[in-house]
Design an enzyme around this catalytic site. Structure first.
Site, PDB file in Angstrom:
ATOM      1  N   TYR A 140       0.835  -1.211   0.000  1.00 48.24           N
ATOM      2  CA  TYR A 140       0.000   0.000   0.000  1.00 48.24           C
ATOM      3  C   TYR A 140       0.865   1.255   0.000  1.00 48.24           C
ATOM      4  CZ  TYR A 140      -3.711   3.252   1.428  1.00 48.24           C
ATOM      5  OH  TYR A 140      -4.615   4.305   1.482  1.00 48.24           O
ATOM      6  N   LYS A 161       1.250   4.149  -3.069  1.00 46.04           N
ATOM      7  CA  LYS A 161       0.934   5.576  -2.899  1.00 46.04           C
ATOM      8  C   LYS A 161       2.189   6.442  -3.115  1.00 46.04           C
ATOM      9  CE  LYS A 161      -3.500   5.211  -1.798  1.00 46.04           C
ATOM     10  NZ  LYS A 161      -4.580   5.689  -2.688  1.00 46.04           N
TER      11      LYS A 161
HETATM   12  P1  NDP Z   1     -13.323   2.310   0.702  1.00 45.88           P
HETATM   13  O1  NDP Z   1     -12.836   0.897   0.745  1.00 45.88           O
HETATM   14  O2  NDP Z   1     -14.391   2.731   1.649  1.00 45.88           O
HETATM   15  O3  NDP Z   1     -13.811   2.671  -0.780  1.00 45.88           O
HETATM   16  C1  NDP Z   1     -12.996   2.355  -1.876  1.00 45.88           C
HETATM   17  C2  NDP Z   1     -13.714   2.760  -3.145  1.00 45.88           C
HETATM   18  O4  NDP Z   1     -12.853   2.459  -4.250  1.00 45.88           O
HETATM   19  C3  NDP Z   1     -15.019   1.972  -3.363  1.00 45.88           C
HETATM   20  O5  NDP Z   1     -15.961   2.809  -3.979  1.00 45.88           O
HETATM   21  C4  NDP Z   1     -14.579   0.871  -4.319  1.00 45.88           C
HETATM   22  O6  NDP Z   1     -15.610   0.357  -5.139  1.00 45.88           O
HETATM   23  C5  NDP Z   1     -13.598   1.665  -5.167  1.00 45.88           C
HETATM   24  N1  NDP Z   1     -12.748   0.807  -5.958  1.00 45.88           N
HETATM   25  C6  NDP Z   1     -11.854  -0.120  -5.556  1.00 45.88           C
HETATM   26  N2  NDP Z   1     -11.289  -0.720  -6.606  1.00 45.88           N
HETATM   27  C7  NDP Z   1     -11.860  -0.150  -7.709  1.00 45.88           C
HETATM   28  C8  NDP Z   1     -11.703  -0.350  -9.098  1.00 45.88           C
HETATM   29  N3  NDP Z   1     -10.849  -1.268  -9.592  1.00 45.88           N
HETATM   30  N4  NDP Z   1     -12.412   0.423  -9.945  1.00 45.88           N
HETATM   31  C9  NDP Z   1     -13.263   1.343  -9.469  1.00 45.88           C
HETATM   32  N5  NDP Z   1     -13.494   1.557  -8.164  1.00 45.88           N
HETATM   33  C10 NDP Z   1     -12.781   0.810  -7.309  1.00 45.88           C
HETATM   34  O7  NDP Z   1     -12.013   3.179   0.886  1.00 45.88           O
HETATM   35  P2  NDP Z   1     -11.812   4.732   1.245  1.00 45.88           P
HETATM   36  O8  NDP Z   1     -13.014   5.496   0.920  1.00 45.88           O
HETATM   37  O9  NDP Z   1     -11.232   4.804   2.593  1.00 45.88           O
HETATM   38  O10 NDP Z   1     -10.617   5.067   0.231  1.00 45.88           O
HETATM   39  C11 NDP Z   1     -10.709   6.015  -0.801  1.00 45.88           C
HETATM   40  C12 NDP Z   1      -9.312   6.480  -1.126  1.00 45.88           C
HETATM   41  O11 NDP Z   1      -8.765   7.146   0.015  1.00 45.88           O
HETATM   42  C13 NDP Z   1      -8.343   5.351  -1.466  1.00 45.88           C
HETATM   43  O12 NDP Z   1      -7.514   5.744  -2.538  1.00 45.88           O
HETATM   44  C14 NDP Z   1      -7.523   5.203  -0.196  1.00 45.88           C
HETATM   45  O13 NDP Z   1      -6.242   4.665  -0.439  1.00 45.88           O
HETATM   46  C15 NDP Z   1      -7.465   6.641   0.265  1.00 45.88           C
HETATM   47  N6  NDP Z   1      -7.143   6.818   1.670  1.00 45.88           N
HETATM   48  C16 NDP Z   1      -7.988   6.328   2.648  1.00 45.88           C
HETATM   49  C17 NDP Z   1      -7.651   6.488   3.975  1.00 45.88           C
HETATM   50  C18 NDP Z   1      -8.511   5.996   5.079  1.00 45.88           C
HETATM   51  O14 NDP Z   1      -8.126   6.151   6.256  1.00 45.88           O
HETATM   52  N7  NDP Z   1      -9.683   5.422   4.810  1.00 45.88           N
HETATM   53  C19 NDP Z   1      -6.406   7.173   4.376  1.00 45.88           C
HETATM   54  C20 NDP Z   1      -5.632   7.662   3.266  1.00 45.88           C
HETATM   55  C21 NDP Z   1      -5.995   7.480   1.978  1.00 45.88           C
HETATM   56  P3  NDP Z   1     -16.470  -0.966  -4.734  1.00 45.88           P
HETATM   57  O15 NDP Z   1     -17.579  -0.473  -3.861  1.00 45.88           O
HETATM   58  O16 NDP Z   1     -16.940  -1.495  -6.049  1.00 45.88           O
HETATM   59  O17 NDP Z   1     -15.552  -1.904  -4.019  1.00 45.88           O
END
Ligand code: NDP
Length: 245
Positions: free
Chosen positions: A165, A169
């Site tokens: 991960y 990033k």
């Molecule tokens: P979630 O797991 O809640 O949501 C992830 C989202 O990404 C979902 O909508 C999922 O869709 C989608 N997704 C995953 N793979 C794909 C794909 N191949 N094509 C299209 N959509 C995809 O995670 P977060 O909301 O927490 O994360 C969002 C971003 O924030 C990420 O990039 C994460 O790395 C970043 N982030 C999050 C942090 C945290 O503390 N939560 C901290 C720092 C960064 P589906 O519903 O279909 O699975």
């Protein structure tokens, strides 16, 4: 004129909150989601609030899917003002704890979504971003990708999951810098953003420990998606300001 904004992975978590916040600010928001049912559920929820949102099917790991989504958006809106590369994964596997470095498939899987995904989506949507007077690209990154800040207090479970991960990033951050350089002569600005530690499905084990709700964390993503014309491009920021690469 309303801004046209695409949020990948906009159906839940931080992406959903970002879509909601941008729609509330008056933008025309397009939720990119790989599953129709999930997209419709998100759209219904926002419409119940009186917001107008659109959606496209979009799997960031599938170039044909991304191209099809771009074609739909070109036909409907002719341009894109902001692209939020939000979709991301933190793979879960008990195997990783034992084989954090031995199993390169975990690295490939993570990079496929977190790093190559934004590259593919950005490349395919660039022609539409060039049609905007002020295109913005937001790469949702993490301080986990910072090579300077290695002292995040995390459980042992997460620290074993993190090499793939973190490096996905870190590479995304590097891509933000390179992209900003290549777009220097255009109005398009690129920003890597860390939303903070957020209560979403990405962090299920430590969800209770995460200090921020997705709605709170979305604010910095919105800021990056609506940077003013005199803002710097190619930066890495969180809610407190610049983050060390
Ligand atoms: P979630 O797991 O809640 O949501 C992830 C989202 O990404 C979902 O909508 C999922 O869709 C989608 N997704 C995953 N793979 C794909 C794909 N191949 N094509 C299209 N959509 C995809 O995670 P977060 O909301 O927490 O994360 C969002 C971003 O924030 C990420 O990039 C994460 O790395 C970043 N982030 C999050 C942090 C945290 O503390 N939560 C901290 C720092 C960064 P589906 O519903 O279909 O699975």
């Amino acid at each position: 004129m309303s801004k046209i904004v695409l949020v990948t992975g906009g159906n839940r978590g931080l992406g959903f909150s970002t879509a909601k916040a941008l729609a509330r600010s008056g933008a025309v928001v397009i939720i990119g989601a790989r599953a129709e049912a999930a997209a419709r559920k998100a759209v219904d929820t926002l419409e119940e609030e009186g917001l107008t949102v659109d959606w496209v099917e979009l799997d960031v790991t599938s170039p044909p899917s991304v191209r099809a989504a771009a074609e739909i958006i070109r036909e409907r809106y002719c341009r894109l003002d902001a692209l939020v590369n939000n979709a991301g994964i933190l793979p879960e596997s008990t195997d990783i704890v034992e084989h954090a470095f031995a199993d390169t498939s975990i690295f490939r899987q993570t990079f496929e979504t977190n790093t190559f995904g934004p590259v593919t989506v950005t490349e395919i949507f660039l022609p539409l971003l060039h049609k905007s007077v002020a295109g913005r690209i937001v790469n949702v990154s993490s301080t986990m990708g910072s090579l300077t800040d290695q002292n995040n207090p995390l459980s042992p479970y997460y620290s074993m999951l993190l090499p793939a991960y973190r490096s996905s990033k870190a590479a995304l951050n590097s891509i933000s810098v390179e992209l900003a350089k290549s777009l220097k002569s255009t109005p398009i600005k690129v920003t890597s953003v860390c939303p903070g530690f957020v209560q979403t499905d990405l962090t299920p084990i430590s969800r209770q420990q995460a200090p921020l709700t997705a709605d709170e964390a979305a604010q910095i993503v919105v800021t990056a998606a609506t940077l003013p014309a005199d803002a710097e491009s190619g930066t890495f920021i969180d809610a407190n300001g610049p983050v060390a690469w």
